[in-house]
Design a protein around this motif. Sequence first.
Motif, mmCIF file in Angstrom:
data_model
loop_
_atom_site.group_PDB
_atom_site.id
_atom_site.type_symbol
_atom_site.label_atom_id
_atom_site.label_comp_id
_atom_site.label_asym_id
_atom_site.label_seq_id
_atom_site.Cartn_x
_atom_site.Cartn_y
_atom_site.Cartn_z
ATOM 1 N N PHE A 67 35.583 42.924 47.409
ATOM 2 C CA PHE A 67 34.317 43.664 47.342
ATOM 3 C C PHE A 67 33.218 42.804 46.726
ATOM 4 C CE2 PHE A 67 31.579 45.773 44.221
ATOM 5 C CZ PHE A 67 30.718 46.447 45.084
ATOM 6 N N GLY A 68 33.522 42.150 45.599
ATOM 7 C CA GLY A 68 32.508 41.361 44.915
ATOM 8 C C GLY A 68 31.946 40.252 45.780
ATOM 9 N N MET A 69 32.808 39.569 46.524
ATOM 10 C CA MET A 69 32.338 38.490 47.398
ATOM 11 C C MET A 69 31.484 39.044 48.533
ATOM 12 S SD MET A 69 35.770 36.121 47.620
ATOM 13 C CE MET A 69 34.987 34.962 48.752
ATOM 14 N N ILE A 189 41.082 33.525 33.024
ATOM 15 C CA ILE A 189 41.454 33.031 34.352
ATOM 16 C C ILE A 189 40.914 33.969 35.428
ATOM 17 C CG2 ILE A 189 43.359 32.351 35.845
ATOM 18 C CD1 ILE A 189 45.006 31.843 33.357
ATOM 19 N N PHE A 190 40.989 35.274 35.161
ATOM 20 C CA PHE A 190 40.462 36.256 36.109
ATOM 21 C C PHE A 190 38.943 36.114 36.225
ATOM 22 C CE2 PHE A 190 44.627 37.815 35.451
ATOM 23 C CZ PHE A 190 44.935 38.708 36.460
ATOM 24 N N ALA A 195 33.958 34.444 38.974
ATOM 25 C CA ALA A 195 32.698 33.697 38.948
ATOM 26 C C ALA A 195 32.654 32.640 40.044
ATOM 27 C CB ALA A 195 32.519 33.046 37.573
ATOM 28 N N ALA A 196 33.776 31.953 40.280
ATOM 29 C CA ALA A 196 33.789 30.882 41.266
ATOM 30 C C ALA A 196 33.590 31.421 42.686
ATOM 31 C CB ALA A 196 35.094 30.096 41.169
ATOM 32 N N THR A 198 32.617 34.546 43.774
ATOM 33 C CA THR A 198 31.361 35.261 44.004
ATOM 34 C C THR A 198 30.184 34.286 43.995
ATOM 35 O OG1 THR A 198 31.197 35.790 41.633
ATOM 36 C CG2 THR A 198 32.183 37.453 43.093
ATOM 37 N N GLY A 199 30.311 33.187 43.223
ATOM 38 C CA GLY A 199 29.265 32.172 43.261
ATOM 39 C C GLY A 199 29.185 31.486 44.611
ATOM 40 N N ILE A 200 30.331 31.186 45.183
ATOM 41 C CA ILE A 200 30.351 30.596 46.531
ATOM 42 C C ILE A 200 29.759 31.575 47.544
ATOM 43 C CG2 ILE A 200 31.867 29.824 48.395
ATOM 44 C CD1 ILE A 200 33.737 28.708 46.234
ATOM 45 N N ALA A 201 30.137 32.848 47.425
ATOM 46 C CA ALA A 201 29.597 33.862 48.339
ATOM 47 C C ALA A 201 28.086 33.987 48.179
ATOM 48 C CB ALA A 201 30.269 35.210 48.081
ATOM 49 N N SER A 202 27.604 33.865 46.940
ATOM 50 C CA SER A 202 26.167 33.928 46.696
ATOM 51 C C SER A 202 25.433 32.792 47.395
ATOM 52 C CB SER A 202 25.900 33.882 45.187
ATOM 53 O OG SER A 202 24.517 33.813 44.917
ATOM 54 N N GLY A 203 25.948 31.576 47.253
ATOM 55 C CA GLY A 203 25.323 30.445 47.919
ATOM 56 C C GLY A 203 25.357 30.562 49.426
ATOM 57 N N CYS A 204 26.490 31.002 49.967
ATOM 58 C CA CYS A 204 26.606 31.177 51.422
ATOM 59 C C CYS A 204 25.626 32.236 51.925
ATOM 60 C CB CYS A 204 28.037 31.553 51.799
ATOM 61 S SG CYS A 204 29.241 30.230 51.543
#
Length: 308
Positions: A67-69, A189-190, A195-196, A198-204
């Motif tokens: 969902f977050g992504m 770790i979660f 963060a990693a 959803t950050g990639i999804a944000s950039g995309c």
Amino acid sequence: LDWLGGGLRGFYIIFALAIICGGISTYLLTRQKEAVRLFTAGDDEQPFSILFLEPLRDPNFRRFLLFGMTWTFAVNTASPFYVVYVLRNLSLPYSLAASFAVLGALADFIGMRTWGAVSDRTGNKPVIVIAAICAAPIPLLMLPANHSLLSIFLLLPFIYAAGGFFFAGYNLCTANILFNIAPRQRDTIFFAWWAALTGIASGCGAICGGLLANWTGSSSINLGLFSIDGLKTVFLFSGVFRFLAVPLLRGLREPGSAHTAQALRAVLPWRGTRDGVLNLPVHLDRQAHQIEQESEFWPLFGRVQKKA
């Protein structure tokens, strides 16, 4: 920027101020004390690969991560281009565009206080659902925006205020729910996976928004009251995609959270009034204690008391 005519000198000044403020905030961060983390026995004996992949073996976290992504991708398809549309397409001054951002920040401040009180009563998942549903149509409101006074002084301020208010609930409760569904000793770790990815999804999302705006820049779709082209196509895509992301929350489980319908009763306070002041209509017994609102000025100035 308006005073200096929008030239490079104005940008040099505000970027220099931003660097100074960044340095001050970095110094203040070095003064912040951090609580000592306690690790359970055997954590340091497990291979790094097992600890690293543990979040992906948790089906509840995978649902939330999906969902977050999806949500972050949909949001960031349009969010970088609001100010572009305001400055370029509507030709509004920098000061007015900045005032919209300030309005959104004030709404975020109020939203943090409001949604914090609601999430204490109902849990975080219902707040995320409500905030996502209410924030989903916000980019669609940009479609009829134009140079009229109604758009500039009513529609655009409402868009920024609504965005700040509802995203305050989303941002607050997504962080809180991660603490609830992640193991206490390995929650970092979660958070790192969240963060990693959803950050990639944000950039995309931002890249796709830019490509979509360029691709549709020369074409136009007439919808009667207004037409869609360029950035408005991006806003339409973002709004539709946000609605598609909301059902992904269906399988998410949070211990102790209320149903969304109960949370709605906590958000909508007009079931009863007293002396013209809105009251909180529902009290949910959650996690062995009840939080009672003492002040009648719900929810901004409420004093909260916990009862065993």
